[in-house]
Each structure stands twice: as structure tokens, then as C-alpha cells.
Design an enzyme around this catalytic site. Structure first.
Site, mmCIF file in Angstrom:
data_model
loop_
_atom_site.group_PDB
_atom_site.id
_atom_site.type_symbol
_atom_site.label_atom_id
_atom_site.label_comp_id
_atom_site.label_asym_id
_atom_site.label_seq_id
_atom_site.Cartn_x
_atom_site.Cartn_y
_atom_site.Cartn_z
ATOM 1 C CG ASN A 195 -7.822 -4.478 0.966
ATOM 2 O OD1 ASN A 195 -7.154 -3.485 1.272
ATOM 3 N ND2 ASN A 195 -7.320 -5.687 0.958
ATOM 4 C CE1 TYR B 279 -1.947 -4.678 9.456
ATOM 5 C CE2 TYR B 279 -2.131 -2.514 8.464
ATOM 6 C CZ TYR B 279 -2.313 -3.882 8.400
ATOM 7 O OH TYR B 279 -2.834 -4.442 7.263
ATOM 8 C CG HIS C 28 -1.942 -1.104 1.214
ATOM 9 N ND1 HIS C 28 -3.185 -1.007 0.662
ATOM 10 C CD2 HIS C 28 -1.852 -2.369 1.703
ATOM 11 C CE1 HIS C 28 -3.835 -2.161 0.822
ATOM 12 N NE2 HIS C 28 -3.046 -2.995 1.448
HETATM 13 FE FE1 HDE Z 1 -2.128 -4.747 5.636
HETATM 14 N N1 HDE Z 1 -0.364 -3.805 5.985
HETATM 15 N N2 HDE Z 1 -1.310 -6.464 6.260
HETATM 16 N N3 HDE Z 1 -3.818 -5.750 5.126
HETATM 17 N N4 HDE Z 1 -2.921 -3.066 4.924
HETATM 18 C C1 HDE Z 1 -0.117 -2.494 5.800
HETATM 19 O O1 HDE Z 1 0.910 -1.217 7.420
HETATM 20 C C2 HDE Z 1 -0.112 -6.597 6.850
HETATM 21 C C3 HDE Z 1 -4.088 -7.054 5.372
HETATM 22 C C4 HDE Z 1 -4.186 -2.874 4.462
HETATM 23 O O2 HDE Z 1 -3.275 3.430 3.923
HETATM 24 C C5 HDE Z 1 1.200 -2.080 6.359
HETATM 25 O O3 HDE Z 1 1.127 0.930 7.991
HETATM 26 C C6 HDE Z 1 0.093 -7.946 7.301
HETATM 27 C C7 HDE Z 1 -5.460 -7.362 5.106
HETATM 28 C C8 HDE Z 1 -4.373 -1.510 4.072
HETATM 29 O O4 HDE Z 1 -1.677 3.349 5.402
HETATM 30 C C9 HDE Z 1 1.796 -3.369 6.908
HETATM 31 C C10 HDE Z 1 -1.040 -8.615 6.961
HETATM 32 C C11 HDE Z 1 -6.008 -6.183 4.683
HETATM 33 C C12 HDE Z 1 -3.158 -0.884 4.327
HETATM 34 C C13 HDE Z 1 0.700 -4.353 6.607
HETATM 35 C C14 HDE Z 1 -1.924 -7.690 6.315
HETATM 36 C C15 HDE Z 1 -4.976 -5.194 4.704
HETATM 37 C C16 HDE Z 1 -2.274 -1.883 4.864
HETATM 38 C C17 HDE Z 1 2.098 -1.297 5.463
HETATM 39 C C18 HDE Z 1 -1.329 -10.070 7.209
HETATM 40 C C19 HDE Z 1 -7.449 -5.947 4.235
HETATM 41 C C20 HDE Z 1 -2.790 0.540 4.026
HETATM 42 C C21 HDE Z 1 2.269 0.045 6.144
HETATM 43 C C22 HDE Z 1 -1.428 -10.369 8.618
HETATM 44 C C23 HDE Z 1 -8.393 -6.101 5.320
HETATM 45 C C24 HDE Z 1 -3.020 1.460 5.173
HETATM 46 C C25 HDE Z 1 1.392 0.022 7.268
HETATM 47 C C26 HDE Z 1 -2.621 2.868 4.805
HETATM 48 C C27 HDE Z 1 -0.960 -1.618 5.257
HETATM 49 C C28 HDE Z 1 0.803 -5.608 6.988
HETATM 50 C C29 HDE Z 1 -3.173 -8.079 5.802
HETATM 51 C C30 HDE Z 1 -5.235 -3.833 4.313
HETATM 52 C C31 HDE Z 1 3.145 -3.793 6.343
HETATM 53 C C32 HDE Z 1 1.337 -8.492 7.983
HETATM 54 C C33 HDE Z 1 -6.152 -8.725 5.274
HETATM 55 C C34 HDE Z 1 -5.630 -0.877 3.489
HETATM 56 O O5 HDE Z 1 2.005 -3.307 8.291
#
Ligand code: HDE
Length: 698
Positions: free
Chosen positions: A150, A364, A77
């Protein structure tokens, strides 16, 4: 406990951000320490042509700061854009949750939203095929609440421990860092073919949902199952939904690729301009509610984030409306530094045992430590709660607050026991729930059906949606060099839908003995189709192609009708500046055929009077044929009909009655301009003319 910003909740966050604003350009240039700088254009040196001096602190301070201006981009993202807004509660959720921001009709809570793509780097184009992030931060009186969702209701993998594998496969391949912002490569499809739990999200990713026309025109989903807990301590399982009130519309695949070059900021610009023009986008927040006694009633596990709850089985109850009404002042300070976290909850909203959600709770906070450089990022203006923060956390990198007092511990007597925990029933996540079973790494059997819901998704698509899905698979797999990878993906499709597998196999050189007509499920969920979700005309961009000699009456009449529905007509002409009308007067051209292209518009209109001049320009023909190919409304009157005929085949009007052929609207005699203009404006709120997909265009 929380400090309530009485009577002014919607502006509370704006006030905080405004308080942090620093106006620049007020007078003398200074160092970071506030000392005046005599000259920051020439380095201090020994002699006019001599070496630079290390004592030049002005130079060193400027360069040191510059060298550290970037922070690590998000791992996923990375590319996104944000806006402020307000959430207005409908106020009838009290039976479900004690969350204060939902408990009164008309109650307003400030929000910040960041939309994003997943795979691309920070500078990647907006219109790639990808999932879109839809992250909302509510600055409530009980602290920050984040829905980090999402634009698709399901996720690729079921367990958080698989997320790094998924992302490593999706990101550019590690040897050469190719391709940028694309899932169309071997490692991604190898992962999909080897991990069938991806099947459902992969179907959504191949659908038009993955190429939204605009951030304004997509829905959002919390994806995971959460719990709502009411004041009596009773809970229900819920799924969260954001329904776009602008409707839902998508781009055409060929168009997305061209926009990526013509205007890589397409979605970012669209949102920015809509808000600048006062055309504030809105979404309705809703919940699907499931009584815990029904937890095991379905053929899917409600803790499995690769499954959705069909709306026909569990309807969506609306909770309130979000309006985005203010652009950021500084992209870095707000959009780049905003830090979302699914663990940011308020009393009355709790977690479920979804194994993906559980893993996110760790990730996060952890990622912010390296991205934002320490444990105090919650103090950044965009992240700061509007509710008072009071605890015994102290110090750390970049601490902003000057914490007073001597007690930074609990229990204490010196500070009369303050600040104190609020006790059971009043705080965060303290609703009791039973846990049973042995510690294990085994996956529940109820998570192992990977094909039924993808099949239901495909069954629910209309013909043009299915056609686009087949084309998307053919493109994506066609980009995979390894035949085994393509074959593996087709074998997966064969378990979902035999006809789909055969059509995709035929396009990408794979083999299948899948039976046409085989379906893993016969279920249909009409709510999954985009066909019934037409776009809102507000902000639709209409190119008006002009050259000297055009008929102003026609243009005025069409532009007036377009403006009346909120669409934005924009003149494109051979040169920028004034274009003269035949009968005197004229219009200013904002764009030329060199600076504009049909792909950045929603519709095209050519008035009568200038067909000769425009007919000599190749780009005009390209403009029209491309708009037609991309299924957009194209309108022409009088002599301009010849331009259409040169660009594509359509039945045209020969008199003063408008004629419409698959979205090509024509008028022979401009006496009939009024109904023609009205009809053209009405076309802005209709789906694109996908019937042209199969048509013989030229
Ligand atoms: Fe994320 N995800 N994610 N994700 N995600 C990040 O956090 C992560 C997951 C989602 O506009 C990161 O601050 C892991 C699902 C959005 O700043 C990070 C796992 C869904 C955004 C991260 C998931 C998401 C992130 C990157 C599996 C949909 C953007 C920077 C356990 C429900 C937020 C940050 C923004 C961002 C990790 C799974 C949506 C790397 C480890 C499922 C919308 O921490």
C-alpha cells in the site's frame, strides 16, 4: 529449472503479451467458431414484422457473450489502473538475499504494477480519501514475485481474521449501500472506535497521504516484515519501501471532491498520460534490514503490521529502480485480470510470522478462484511467468496449455523422474526456522500498545499537515450521525494526543477532558513528514488562460520555461479553436472554461493583453480564486493582475520586477518577463502554498 530469457529480460513479458494480442478489423466478421456472418444487425425473424427465432445462433452467441462480459470485481481494491515497466537492480544485495533478480548490477526484470483505491467500487472516483494499493509483479527468471503493498507503511488491524470485519465496516452500509468510496460514515468510525489497533493507520488515513496528487507521486510499502535469505542460508528481517522519484505531493481535500466530479479518472489519466508522453515514472526499491538478534530490541513487535520501523532507527538500503514505461493495450486483459498474491515469492525472499501476512497467504489464491473462474488463471498472459512452468497440475476450467505426456505425478519412472523437486536449499521458502509455544488464539502482549506510534506520527507532522489532519477528522466524524460514534473516536484520539482530541472534539460536537499538550509519545520521525518531499515538475499541468488580444511574447516565454522543466502548459480559452494574439499569430485552445476547471491543473498563468475579455467571464474568476484557495502557483502579468485582484488578495508587482506573495507571482511591466517566466517554472518543483490555508483569501 527456470528458463532464462538471456539478454532480453526486460522485454520477456512484453513479448509474451504481444504474442497474445489479436488484431481486429481485418475483414470478414465471424462467429466464435470462425464461420462468416452474413448480417449481425438484424435478428432472424419469421416474417419482417414477426417474432424472433431461437435458431438464430448468431444472435444468441453475441448476446450470451455480452451477458457474461464482466467478472466479479475485487472485493477490495476494485478501482485501479496498471502499467508495465522494468526493474533495474543495483546489484549489491547478494549478502542479504540470493534472489536472482537482485544479484547483478544493471540486471533488468519486467514488472507490472497496479495502483488502486480500497473502498470504492470499480467505477468509483480516483481522488477519494483512501489507502492506495501499490501492487508490483516482478516476472523474474525464478518465477513471479509479487509485492502487494500500500502507499502507507502500516495496516488497520493486526490479525487476518479481523479483515472481513474491517472491510464490512468500511464498505457502503449494507441497508442502503451508502456511501460510495468513503470512510466518512458511522460503521467505519464505530469500528475504529471499538478497535483501537486501527489508530495508527487511521492517522495516516486522515493525513494528506490518503489524497495523493498522482499515483506517480506517492511512496509504496510492503508493510509486513519479510525475511531475506542469502546463499549461505543466513536470514535477516526486512521491510520493503518504494520511494517515488517524482517526489511526494498531495491534493487539497476540497479539490479532491471537485475532481471526483470533473474528472473521476484523474489519477488513472495522469499515469496514462505521463507514460504516453514518455515521462516515465520511477520508484526506488529499498529495504530496512534487521538482524534477527535485534528482533526484541524495540518497543514494538516487528511482527505487528500496525507498526513501522522509523527510518532514523533503521535506514533504508536501496536495491534498485523501477520504471513504468508502457501502458496496457487492453485494460480488461491486463489490469483487470492481473492476479497478485503475497505468496508469490522467489528463493531468497521468505515470510515472517506476521499474523496478517499469514492470513493473506490463504486469501489471494482463494479470491482468484471466484474472480477469475478456476485454478488456471496463472495461464492468462498477464499472470504467466516468464520462467518455464513445469509441474503435475492438470486440467480444470479454461486450461490453455495442451499438456503432453502420460505422467502427471511424481515420483515416476516413465518420465525418468521429471519434473523433479530441486531439493533443500534451492527452492522456495525452505529456510528452516524454529517454532515454539502452545497452540493459542491469544494475542502477544507486545502487540498491545496502540498509541505510541500514532502519537509519533502526529508529532512528526509540520503545522499544515497537522491542520489538514484536524480538518479531515472533523469532516469524517462530522459525517457520522451517531453521537456515540463521534465521541468514541474522540476518546481514542485523547489517548494519542490531547491537543488533537480537543481540536477535533470542538469541530464535531463531541466532548473531551483531554489535556492540551498530552502526547502518548514524545518521539519524532522526520521521515514521516511530507514537507521535505517536493514534487518533480515533469508532467505538471499548467493552465494558460487566454482570449483574443493576448500578448504572445509573454506566453511564449513562460511556456518555453515551463516546457524546459518538463511541465505541460495547456491553453484554456472562452471557445475551442484558434485564439488570436494582439501582434498577429495565435494559439490553439485545447479546452474552454466549460470543459476545464482549475482543479485538474497544478498551476495557472494569465498573460497580459486579454484581461478585458476574460474579466467578463465568471468562470475565469472562479478558476483563479479556486486555484488560489487550493494553494497552487498563480501567475499574471500586465493587465491580467486585475483578474487576480478580483479573485483574491495578494501583493502585486507594479514594475518590471516579479513580485511573489504566497505563491501569487505577478509582473507589472512585461519587460521583466524572462526572470518572471523562470521563477514561475521553478515554482512547479515546490510544495504548494499551504500558508494560504490560514490566510484571508478575499
Ligand atoms: Fe489485500 N486483498 N487483503 N491487503 N490487497 C486483495 O485480492 C485481503 C491486505 C492489497 O491490485 C484481494 O486479488 C485479506 C494488506 C492490495 O489486484 C483480496 C487481507 C495489504 C490489493 C484481499 C488483506 C493489502 C489487495 C482482492 C487480510 C497491504 C490489490 C482481489 C488478511 C499490505 C491487488 C485480490 C491488485 C487485494 C484480501 C490485507 C493490499 C480480497 C483477506 C495488509 C494492494 O483477496
Amino acid at each position: 529449472m527456470a528458463k532464462i530469457i538471456s539478454g532480453d529480460e526486460p522485454n520477456a513479458k512484453i513479448k509474451q503479451i504481444d504474442a497474445a494480442r489479436v488484431p481486429h478489423g481485418g475483414g470478414a466478421l465471424t462467429t466464435d467458431q470462425g464461420a462468416p456472418i452474413a448480417n449481425d444487425q438484424e435478428v432472424q425473424r419469421a416474417g419482417e414484422r414477426g417474432p424472433a427465432l431461437i435458431q438464430d445462433f448468431v444472435f444468441r452467441e453475441k448476446l450470451t457473450h455480452f451477458d457474461h462480459e464482466r467478472i466479479p470485481e475485487r472485493i477490495v481494491h476494485a478501482r485501479g489502473t496498471g502499467a508495465h515497466g522494468v526493474f533495474t537492480s543495483y546489484g549489491d544485495a547478494g549478502e542479504l538475499t540470493k534472489a536472482a533478480f537482485l544479484n547483478a548490477k544493471g540486471k533488468q526484470t519486467p514488472v507490472f504494477v497496479r495502483f488502486s483505491t480500497v473502498a470504492g467500487f470499480r467505477g468509483s472516483p480516483d481522488t477519494v480519501r483512501d489507502v492506495r494499493g501499490f501492487a508490483v509483479k516482478f516476472y523474474t527468471e525464478e518465477g513471479n514475485y509479487d509485492i502487494v503493498g500500500n502507499n502507507m507503511p502500516v495496516f488497520f488491524v493486526q490479525d487476518a481474521i479481523k479483515f472481513p470485519d474491517l472491510i464490512h465496516a468500511l464498505k457502503p452500509e449494507p441497508n442502503n449501500e451508502i456511501p460510495q468510496a468513503q470512510s466518512a460514515h458511522d460503521t467505519f468510525w464505530d469500528f475504529v472506535a471499538s478497535n483501537h489497533e486501527c489508530a495508527h493507520n487511521m492517522m495516516w488515513l486522515m493525513s494528506d497521504r490518503a489524497i495523493p496528487r498522482s499515483y506517480r507521486m506517492m511512496d509504496g510499502f510492503g508493510i509486513h516484515t519479510f525475511k531475506f535469505v542469502n546463499a549461505k542460508g543466513e536470514y535477516k528481517f526486512v521491510k520493503l519501501h518504494w520511494k517515488s522519484l517524482q517526489g511526494v505531493q498531495s491534493l487539497i481535500w476540497d479539490e479532491t471532491q471537485k475532481i471526483a466530479g470533473k474528472d473521476p479518472d484523474f489519477n488513472r489519466r495522469d499515469l496514462w498520460e505521463a507514460i504516453e508522453n514518455g515521462n516515465y515514472p520511477e520508484w526506488e526499491l529499498g529495504v530496512q534490514v534487521l538482524d534477527p538478534k535485534d528482533e526484541f530490541k524495540f518497543d514494538f513487535d516487528i511482527l505487528d503490521c500496525t507498526k513501522l520501523w522509523p527510518e532514523e532507527l533503521i535506514p533504508i538500503k536501496p536495491l534498485g529502480r523501477m520504471t513504468l514505461n508502457r501502458n496496457v493495450t487492453n485494460f480488461f486483459a491486463e489490469t483487470e485480470q492481473v492476479a497478485f498474491c503475497p505468496a508469490n515469492l522467489v528463493p531468497g525472499i521468505e515470510l515472517s510470522n506476521d499474523p496478517m501476512l499469514q492470513g493473506r497467504l490463504f486469501s489471494y489464491l482463494d479470491t482468484q478462484l471466484s474472480r477469475l473462474g478456476g485454478p488456471n488463471f496463472h495461464e492468462l498472459p498477464i499472470n504467466r511467468s516468464v520462467a518455464a512452468v513445469d509441474n503435475n497440475q492438470r486440467d480444470g476450467m479454461h486450461r490453455m496449455s495442451v499438456d503432453e505426456g502420460t505422467t502427471a505425478y511424481f515420483r515416476n519412472a516413465l518420465q525418468h523422474g521429471q519434473p523433479h523437486p530441486v531439493g533443500k536449499g534451492s527452492g522456495l521458502g525452505d529456510n528452516e526456522s524454529a517454532v515454539k509455544g502452545a497452540v493459542t488464539r491469544d494475542r502477544a502482549n507486545s502487540f498491545l500498545d496502540f498509541y505510541t506510534q500514532p502519537s509519533m506520527f502526529y508529532n512528526s507532522m509540520c503545522d499544515w499537515e497537522k491542520g489538514h489532519i484536524v480538518d479531515a477528522f472533523r469532516f469524517e466524524l462530522g459525517k457520522c450521525k451517531n453521537m456515540n460514534v463521534r465521541q468514541g473516536a474522540v476518546d481514542l484520539l485523547a489517548k494519542i494526543d490531547g491537543t488533537l482530541a480537543r481540536e477535533v472534539a470542538a469541530g464535531c460536537g463531541a466532548k473531551t477532558d483531554a489535556k492540551a499538550g498530552y502526547r502518548a509519545s514524545t518521539a519524532v520521525s522526520p521521515a514521516l513528514s511530507m514537507a521535505g518531499r517536493t514534487p518533480c515538475p515533469k508532467g505538471a499541468k499548467v493552465a494558460v488562460l487566454l482570449a483574443d488580444g493576448f500578448d504572445k511574447k509573454c506566453v511564449d516565454s513562460v511556456c518555453a520555461e515551463l516546457s524546459a522543466v518538463g511541465a505541460c502548459p495547456k491553453v484554456v480559452a472562452p471557445c475551442q479553436g484558434y485564439v488570436e494574439a494582439k501582434s498577429g499569430g495565435g494559439m490553439d485552445a485545447a479546452d474552454t472554461f466549460a470543459t476545464a476547471s482549475s482543479v485538474t491543473f497544478d498551476a495557472v498563468f494569465v498573460p497580459c493583453g486579454c484581461a478585458n475579455a476574460l474579466g467578463k467571464i465568471y468562470a475565469v474568476r472562479e478558476f483563479l480564486s479556486e486555484a488560489y484557495r487550493h494553494c497552487k502557483p498563480v501567475a499574471a502579468c500586465g493587465d491580467a493582475r486585475t483578474l487576480l485582484a478580483a479573485a483574491f488578495k495578494a501583493v502585486v508587482s507594479t514594475d518590471d520586477k516579479p513580485c511573489e506573495d504566497r505563491g501569487a507571482l505577478t509582473l507589472g511591466n512585461c519587460d521583466g518577463i524572462a526572470p518572471f517566466a523562470k521563477r514561475f517554472a521553478a515554482m512547479m518543483s515546490e510544495n504548494r502554498h499551504y500558508e494560504r490555508d490560514q490566510a484571508n483569501l478575499l
